[in-house]
Design a protein around this motif. Structure first.
Motif, mmCIF file in Angstrom:
data_model
loop_
_atom_site.group_PDB
_atom_site.id
_atom_site.type_symbol
_atom_site.label_atom_id
_atom_site.label_comp_id
_atom_site.label_asym_id
_atom_site.label_seq_id
_atom_site.Cartn_x
_atom_site.Cartn_y
_atom_site.Cartn_z
ATOM 1 N N ILE A 1 0.845 -1.195 0.000
ATOM 2 C CA ILE A 1 0.000 0.000 0.000
ATOM 3 C C ILE A 1 0.883 1.248 0.000
ATOM 4 O O ILE A 1 1.819 1.350 0.799
ATOM 5 C CB ILE A 1 -0.916 0.045 1.243
ATOM 6 C CG1 ILE A 1 -1.804 -1.209 1.321
ATOM 7 C CG2 ILE A 1 -1.777 1.306 1.243
ATOM 8 C CD1 ILE A 1 -2.552 -1.342 2.640
ATOM 9 N N SER A 2 0.600 2.175 -0.901
ATOM 10 C CA SER A 2 1.216 3.500 -0.817
ATOM 11 C C SER A 2 0.104 4.540 -0.830
ATOM 12 O O SER A 2 -0.981 4.295 -1.373
ATOM 13 C CB SER A 2 2.197 3.741 -1.970
ATOM 14 O OG SER A 2 1.533 3.768 -3.209
ATOM 15 N N SER A 3 0.363 5.690 -0.234
ATOM 16 C CA SER A 3 -0.695 6.682 -0.058
ATOM 17 C C SER A 3 -0.283 8.046 -0.598
ATOM 18 O O SER A 3 0.904 8.343 -0.778
ATOM 19 C CB SER A 3 -1.057 6.808 1.423
ATOM 20 O OG SER A 3 0.022 7.382 2.152
ATOM 21 N N HIS A 4 -1.299 8.869 -0.831
ATOM 22 C CA HIS A 4 -1.102 10.237 -1.318
ATOM 23 C C HIS A 4 -2.212 11.089 -0.717
ATOM 24 O O HIS A 4 -3.395 10.769 -0.862
ATOM 25 C CB HIS A 4 -1.170 10.255 -2.850
ATOM 26 C CG HIS A 4 -1.016 11.619 -3.454
ATOM 27 N ND1 HIS A 4 0.190 12.275 -3.531
ATOM 28 C CD2 HIS A 4 -1.938 12.454 -4.020
ATOM 29 C CE1 HIS A 4 0.028 13.436 -4.119
ATOM 30 N NE2 HIS A 4 -1.252 13.572 -4.423
ATOM 31 N N ASN A 5 -1.861 12.144 -0.012
ATOM 32 C CA ASN A 5 -2.822 13.031 0.653
ATOM 33 C C ASN A 5 -3.632 12.312 1.731
ATOM 34 O O ASN A 5 -4.766 12.714 2.026
ATOM 35 C CB ASN A 5 -3.803 13.659 -0.358
ATOM 36 C CG ASN A 5 -3.133 14.594 -1.333
ATOM 37 O OD1 ASN A 5 -2.103 15.190 -1.025
ATOM 38 N ND2 ASN A 5 -3.700 14.731 -2.528
ATOM 39 N N ALA A 6 -3.081 11.258 2.324
ATOM 40 C CA ALA A 6 -3.820 10.485 3.327
ATOM 41 C C ALA A 6 -3.344 10.824 4.736
ATOM 42 O O ALA A 6 -2.160 11.096 4.961
ATOM 43 C CB ALA A 6 -3.649 8.989 3.074
ATOM 44 N N SER A 7 -4.268 10.787 5.676
ATOM 45 C CA SER A 7 -3.922 10.980 7.081
ATOM 46 C C SER A 7 -3.421 9.661 7.662
ATOM 47 O O SER A 7 -3.600 8.585 7.066
ATOM 48 C CB SER A 7 -5.141 11.446 7.867
ATOM 49 O OG SER A 7 -6.127 10.413 7.909
ATOM 50 N N ALA A 8 -2.826 9.734 8.841
ATOM 51 C CA ALA A 8 -2.367 8.520 9.519
ATOM 52 C C ALA A 8 -3.539 7.592 9.816
ATOM 53 O O ALA A 8 -3.411 6.366 9.741
ATOM 54 C CB ALA A 8 -1.630 8.893 10.809
#
Length: 257
Positions: free
Chosen positions: A131-138
Motif C-alpha cells: 500500500i502507498s498513499s497520497h494526501n492520506a492521514s495517519a
C-alpha cells in the motif's frame, strides 16, 4: 463506511470476498460493479447481502471508498466516467499507474489516493498486500492496513518502492510456485506421484514461511539448522549455488521491476 469495488475479475472479486469475510466493513455496505452479470451473480450467491450492479457510476455514487480493480489500460476511461466525491478515498489496484496519474484522471490533486498491490493469494486470505498513499492521514492509512491485514499481511511503502516490492511479492509468488513445480518434477523422476509431491512441497514452503513470519528469524539461520555437517542438505544447497539459483532469483526479480 460504504465501499464500491469497480471490477469483479480475479482481483476485484477476491477483494470483495475478502472484505465480506472481514470485520471492518459490513457486507451490506459493499457494492461491486462489473459488466459481467455472471461474475456478479456468482459473488452474490456467496454473499447474499452484497450489492451488485453493472453500472460503475451507480456503484461509486455516495461511496466513502472506491476501489478500482481494472486492467491498467482501462483505468483512465473508467475513472473519467465516475463521479468521485472530493472526500472519498480512492484506491487503485491498477499496476504501474502512479498517484500523480490517478489525480490527473480524477481531476483533483487533493484527492486522498492509495495504490494497492495484492497478490493472487488474496483469494485465500493470505495476500502480501503493498500500500502507498497520497494526501492520506495517519488514520486513513491505518484503516487501509486494518482492512487488508484481514486478508493476509499488508505493508505501507513509499510509492517509489512499489515497483521493486511488486516484483518481490505480486510477481514473486509466481517464482515460488515455479520452485514448487520444479521440486514436483524432481519427485516424479524419483518415483513420487505428482499429487503427493505437490502437497509435500507446498506444505514445506508454507512451513518455511511460517518459520520466518512467526519467529522474526532469518532464512540463513533456518538453513543452518537443517544443514548438518557432512549431511545431504548441504550437498543440495551447494548444488543450487553451483547452478546459479541465488543469481537466477535476483535476476528474475530485477527483470520484473
Amino acid at each position: 463506511m460504504k465501499v464500491a469495488i469497480i471490477g469483479a475479475g480475479n482481483m476485484g472479486g477476491a477483494i470483495a470476498r475478502g472484505m465480506a469475510k472481514g470485520s471492518i466493513v459490513p457486507v451490506g455496505n459493499i457494492t461491486v460493479a462489473d459488466p459481467s452479470q455472471e461474475k456478479l451473480d456468482k459473488l452474490q450467491a456467496e454473499h447474499a447481502s452484497l450489492h451488485v450492479t453493472t453500472g460503475n457510476r451507480e456503484a461509486a455514487d455516495k461511496a466513502d471508498m472506491i476501489i478500482l480493480a481494472v486492467k491498467p489500460w482501462l483505468a483512465e476511461p473508467v475513472i473519467k466516467e465516475l463521479q468521485i466525491a472530493s472526500d472519498a478515498l480512492f484506491v487503485s489496484v491498477a499496476a504501474g499507474i502512479t498517484c500523480e496519474q490517478l489525480a490527473e484522471y480524477i481531476g483533483n490533486d487533493r484527492q486522498t489516493l492509495f495504490r494497492l498491490i495484492p497478490n493472487t493469494a488474496i483469494s485465500e486470505m493470505q495476500s502480501m498486500t503493498l500500500i502507498s498513499s497520497h494526501n492520506a492521514s495517519a488514520e486513513q492509512e491505518q484503516l487501509m492496513l486494518d482492512i487488508f491485514n484481514e486478508m493476509g499481511l499488508a505493508m505501507l511503502l513509499p510509492e517509489e518502492k512499489m515497483a521493486a516490492a511488486t516484483a518481490m511479492t505480486s510477481c514473486g509468488i509466481a517464482y515460488v510456485l515455479k520452485y514448487i513445480q520444479a521440486a514436483m518434477q524432481a519427485g516424479i523422476e524419483l518415483g513420487i506421484y505428482p499429487k503427493d509431491g505437490m502437497k509435500m512441497v507446498a506444505q514445506s514452503v508454507k512451513g518455511a514461511a511460517e518459520l520466518i513470519l512467526n519467529n522474526d528469524t532469518h532464512p540463513g539461520v533456518e538453513i543452518d539448522k537443517v544443514c548438518t555437517p557432512g549431511g545431504i542438505t548441504i550437498r543440495g544447497i551447494n548444488e543450487l549455488e553451483h547452478e546459479g539459483f541465488t543469481s537466477a532469483v535476483i535476476k528474475a526479480i530485477k527483470k520484473s521491476c
